[in-house]
Design a protein around this motif. Structure first.
Motif, mmCIF file in Angstrom:
data_model
loop_
_atom_site.group_PDB
_atom_site.id
_atom_site.type_symbol
_atom_site.label_atom_id
_atom_site.label_comp_id
_atom_site.label_asym_id
_atom_site.label_seq_id
_atom_site.Cartn_x
_atom_site.Cartn_y
_atom_site.Cartn_z
ATOM 1 N N GLU A 23 0.839 -1.195 0.000
ATOM 2 C CA GLU A 23 0.000 0.000 0.000
ATOM 3 C C GLU A 23 0.879 1.252 0.000
ATOM 4 O O GLU A 23 0.638 2.199 -0.755
ATOM 5 C CB GLU A 23 -0.922 0.008 1.211
ATOM 6 C CG GLU A 23 -1.926 1.136 1.150
ATOM 7 C CD GLU A 23 -3.197 0.827 1.909
ATOM 8 O OE1 GLU A 23 -3.116 0.096 2.910
ATOM 9 O OE2 GLU A 23 -4.257 1.325 1.494
ATOM 10 N N THR A 38 2.320 1.620 -3.360
ATOM 11 C CA THR A 38 1.340 1.974 -4.385
ATOM 12 C C THR A 38 1.017 3.464 -4.343
ATOM 13 O O THR A 38 0.755 4.065 -5.390
ATOM 14 C CB THR A 38 0.079 1.103 -4.220
ATOM 15 O OG1 THR A 38 0.491 -0.256 -4.127
ATOM 16 C CG2 THR A 38 -0.828 1.233 -5.409
ATOM 17 N N HIS A 39 1.059 4.071 -3.139
ATOM 18 C CA HIS A 39 0.897 5.532 -3.063
ATOM 19 C C HIS A 39 1.973 6.214 -3.904
ATOM 20 O O HIS A 39 1.711 7.181 -4.618
ATOM 21 C CB HIS A 39 0.991 5.997 -1.609
ATOM 22 C CG HIS A 39 -0.295 5.818 -0.863
ATOM 23 N ND1 HIS A 39 -1.433 6.516 -1.187
ATOM 24 C CD2 HIS A 39 -0.627 5.013 0.169
ATOM 25 C CE1 HIS A 39 -2.410 6.152 -0.381
ATOM 26 N NE2 HIS A 39 -1.947 5.222 0.444
ATOM 27 N N TYR A 80 1.109 5.858 -7.479
ATOM 28 C CA TYR A 80 0.000 6.747 -7.838
ATOM 29 C C TYR A 80 0.544 8.133 -8.148
ATOM 30 O O TYR A 80 0.139 8.765 -9.124
ATOM 31 C CB TYR A 80 -1.023 6.797 -6.697
ATOM 32 C CG TYR A 80 -2.252 7.590 -7.062
ATOM 33 C CD1 TYR A 80 -3.256 7.005 -7.818
ATOM 34 C CD2 TYR A 80 -2.392 8.924 -6.687
ATOM 35 C CE1 TYR A 80 -4.371 7.731 -8.189
ATOM 36 C CE2 TYR A 80 -3.506 9.650 -7.059
ATOM 37 C CZ TYR A 80 -4.503 9.038 -7.802
ATOM 38 O OH TYR A 80 -5.601 9.764 -8.183
ATOM 39 N N ASN A 136 -5.832 2.484 -8.543
ATOM 40 C CA ASN A 136 -6.877 2.573 -7.526
ATOM 41 C C ASN A 136 -7.501 1.222 -7.220
ATOM 42 O O ASN A 136 -7.922 0.973 -6.091
ATOM 43 C CB ASN A 136 -7.963 3.563 -7.974
ATOM 44 C CG ASN A 136 -7.526 4.990 -7.745
ATOM 45 O OD1 ASN A 136 -6.690 5.253 -6.872
ATOM 46 N ND2 ASN A 136 -8.059 5.907 -8.518
ATOM 47 N N PHE A 169 -5.550 -0.378 -4.497
ATOM 48 C CA PHE A 169 -5.923 0.051 -3.144
ATOM 49 C C PHE A 169 -7.173 -0.689 -2.678
ATOM 50 O O PHE A 169 -7.266 -1.113 -1.532
ATOM 51 C CB PHE A 169 -6.181 1.562 -3.115
ATOM 52 C CG PHE A 169 -4.938 2.387 -3.245
ATOM 53 C CD1 PHE A 169 -3.885 2.225 -2.352
ATOM 54 C CD2 PHE A 169 -4.809 3.326 -4.251
ATOM 55 C CE1 PHE A 169 -2.733 2.985 -2.473
ATOM 56 C CE2 PHE A 169 -3.658 4.091 -4.375
ATOM 57 C CZ PHE A 169 -2.623 3.913 -3.481
ATOM 58 N N TYR A 204 -6.317 -4.215 -1.681
ATOM 59 C CA TYR A 204 -5.665 -4.283 -0.367
ATOM 60 C C TYR A 204 -6.712 -4.193 0.741
ATOM 61 O O TYR A 204 -6.651 -4.917 1.730
ATOM 62 C CB TYR A 204 -4.658 -3.132 -0.173
ATOM 63 C CG TYR A 204 -3.553 -3.067 -1.200
ATOM 64 C CD1 TYR A 204 -3.060 -4.220 -1.793
ATOM 65 C CD2 TYR A 204 -3.012 -1.845 -1.578
ATOM 66 C CE1 TYR A 204 -2.055 -4.143 -2.744
ATOM 67 C CE2 TYR A 204 -2.003 -1.771 -2.529
ATOM 68 C CZ TYR A 204 -1.530 -2.919 -3.108
ATOM 69 O OH TYR A 204 -0.547 -2.848 -4.048
ATOM 70 N N ARG A 205 -7.681 -3.273 0.545
ATOM 71 C CA ARG A 205 -8.704 -3.078 1.582
ATOM 72 C C ARG A 205 -9.524 -4.362 1.754
ATOM 73 O O ARG A 205 -9.705 -4.834 2.879
ATOM 74 C CB ARG A 205 -9.616 -1.914 1.180
ATOM 75 C CG ARG A 205 -10.621 -1.522 2.245
ATOM 76 C CD ARG A 205 -11.661 -0.552 1.702
ATOM 77 N NE ARG A 205 -12.514 -1.139 0.684
ATOM 78 C CZ ARG A 205 -13.518 -1.986 0.930
ATOM 79 N NH1 ARG A 205 -13.787 -2.347 2.163
ATOM 80 N NH2 ARG A 205 -14.237 -2.478 -0.053
#
Lengths: 157, 394
Positions: free
Chosen positions: B182, B185-186, B189, B265, B268, B271-272
């Motif tokens: 995560e 990945t930010h 992004y 996205n 993300f 991951y959630r």
């Protein structure tokens, strides 16, 4: 009688060629109809964790620059002709590594109407790497074994 | 003297063996100077005849054969097949097994999207991002290996459930992996939305409007990047997606930048959902007994693969071998968008546009037979096909 004496410098040039070939082989990757599993593992071998390039191996686009063909897939009828053509475009001496179960024997696709059932049905293969798909370590080991086999007896160890 | 000064067509052939693409496909770009005016796509180099082979094997053998339709999304193929066969057999799979199916499917989506991110960056000439994203992808490969014992083709599914359980130690390893990814990945992004050199390759390239996306029948992230609200995980939930729902991710621009944004996205979102599943794992069995013979009938089974909707039609005849299995993969539907969006762009943008749909050749290469007008259906036997293949390539 055809007697050919080798000049000492010819032997020296051969020695240099072999040294260069073992230390920086250029490889080409061809997918002859595999499921992609082996191909992403071959790609993974050139990425940071496995880093095949530390052995001097470079994945190359053109068959005319390549020494080693890393080949996957059971050879579909359509890819067969291309596989042979690409193999013939490679300069001598050339080596073929068959990666994956289906490149060795057809694997899961053995008996399908559109597959030949293995790379060695079409072109000669020097090294087989089994697995479905083989781990990147196994692919590296296979290529390194191939390079080892090129060394003269005195340098093996 | 030149009699005919009419401009000549110049065709640039690419493939089937091509440095940029890992799989064989042949493309012919007609160019006017540097600008592409039309594209012809020639597929089929990976056609192996899996659908026909599936009729010759029993249901359990088919599970492993169909996993190898595509090595990148192997789990989702097996899931679609297993869900279909279970529906035919009238078997209810325990909730824990369904949750594990969803968990592995989302892990697979993470690995597939990171793979795509790297390959697409590579086509843009941004090899640094390729190396970084593939380095980080090893995290999810390690997780999959720890769960199943294999990095690719993990065969999580069996008919009637799944093969492995997820224990507390594995769950912790997955959570740690997701935390790491995560954070990374930010970073990605930021790169795909703010890096100026990269945006020049992606912004406004390969733009497809929502209407166009609908008309061309695109699926998955390619369609969602054009603002089409279509995700089977939400529209028609399967496995455990009713208990652990996902949010749809869309963008409106429809260009390559929007596709990058949608892919990142979705990471993300995956991951959630993976964390939610791990926190609320249903207890219980992971497998039920499955009959060897499947009752007569036919069914369709649809799932959302990383590249879009995957469609399976399964017909059984009461024996232990299926009568017919038809697969429609998302990549096949998405190809049309390449030939529609490519004209007008520079030849140098072609690799990006090709990769932009996240193509998977091993999925696409189906045999298509066009029936004559009278619509008489035709039955191919194994021998017919083999003979046809031999004659065709002679």
């Amino acid at each position: 009688m055809d007697m050919k004496l080798t000049h000492p410098w010819e032997e020296a040039v051969d020695e240099i060629r072999r040294w260069a070939r073992i230390n920086s082989p250029w490889a080409i990757h061809f997918n002859s109809g595999s499921c992609n599993g082996c191909d992403i593992e071959i790609l993974a071998t050139i990425t940071p964790r496995y880093d095949l390039e530390r052995f001097g191996i470079k994945l190359q686009g053109s068959p005319r620059h390549a020494d080693v063909m890393i080949c996957t897939g059971p050879v579909t009828r359509q890819a067969r002709e291309r596989l042979v053509r690409i193999y013939e475009q490679m300069p001598d001496p050339k080596f073929v590594v068959a990666v994956g179960s289906c490149a060795i024997s057809g694997g899961a696709f053995r008996g399908c109407y559109n597959v030949e059932g293995g790379i060695d049905q079409v072109i000669p293969v020097n090294m087989y790497v089994p697995g479905c798909p083989p781990r990147p370590e196994a692919i590296i080991y296979g290529v390194v074994q191939l390079l080892q086999s090129l060394k003269p007896e005195s340098q093996k160890g | 003297m030149i009699q005919n000064p009419k401009p000549q067509k110049f065709i640039v052939p690419i493939g089937p063996q091509h440095p940029a693409l890992k799989e064989p496909g042949h493309f012919e770009f007609t160019v006017d100077g540097e600008i592409v005016t039309s594209v012809a796509i020639r597929l089929g180099y990976v056609h192996r005849g899996i659908e026909k082979a599936a009729e010759e094997r029993n249901y359990v053998q088919d599970l492993y054969l169909l996993e190898r339709v595509c090595g990148i999304c192997s789990h989702i193929h097996a899931t679609a097949y297993a869900l279909g066969v279970e529906k035919l057999a009238g078997i209810t799979v325990p909730p824990r097994a369904q949750a594990i199916r969803e968990l592995v499917a989302e892990l697979e989506r993470v690995h597939s999207h990171l793979l795509w991110l790297g390959v697409a960056a590579h086509e843009a000439g941004f090899d640094t991002l390729f190396m970084y994203s593939w380095r980080d992808r090893e995290t999810v490969m390690d997780i999959l290996e720890r769960l199943s014992g294999n990095r690719v083709n993990y065969s999580a599914n069996v008919l009637g459930g799944v093969k492995f359980n997820v224990d507390a130690a594995q769950a912790d390893a997955i959570r740690r992996g997701m935390d790491f990814l995560e954070e990374r990945t930010h970073h990605y992004y930021n790169i795909v939305t703010a890096e100026e050199t990269f945006l020049r390759r992606t912004r406004g390239v390969g733009t497809m409007s929502a209407d166009q996306a609908e008309a061309l029948g695109t699926l998955g992230p390619t369609a969602r990047a054009s603002g089409v609200q279509r995700d089977l995980r939400i529209d028609s939930p399967y496995a455990a997606y009713t208990e652990f729902p996902v949010q749809i991710v869309t963008a409106s621009a429809g260009d390559l930048e929007a596709r990058f944004v949608v892919h990142v996205n979705e990471l993300f979102e995956s991951y959630r959902v993976i964390r939610v599943i791990l926190d609320n794992f249903p207890p219980g069995e992971i497998e039920v007994r499955m009959p060897r013979r499947i009752p007569e009938g036919e069914t369709i089974s649809r799932v959302e693969a990383p590249r879009g909707e995957l469609f399976y039609f399964i017909k059984s005849n009461g024996t232990d071998q299926p009568e017919r299995i038809k697969i429609r993969t998302p990549s096949l539907s998405n190809w049309a968008s390449v030939s529609a969006t490519a004209p007008g762009h520079k030849l140098a943008d072609m690799p990006m546009i090709l990769v932009g749909i996240d193509p998977c050749f091993s999925c696409s290469d189906r045999s298509v037979s066009i029936l004559p007008h009278d619509r008489q259906s035709k039955l191919w036997t194994w021998e017919d096909l083999r003979q046809y293949g031999i004659e065709y390539y002679r």
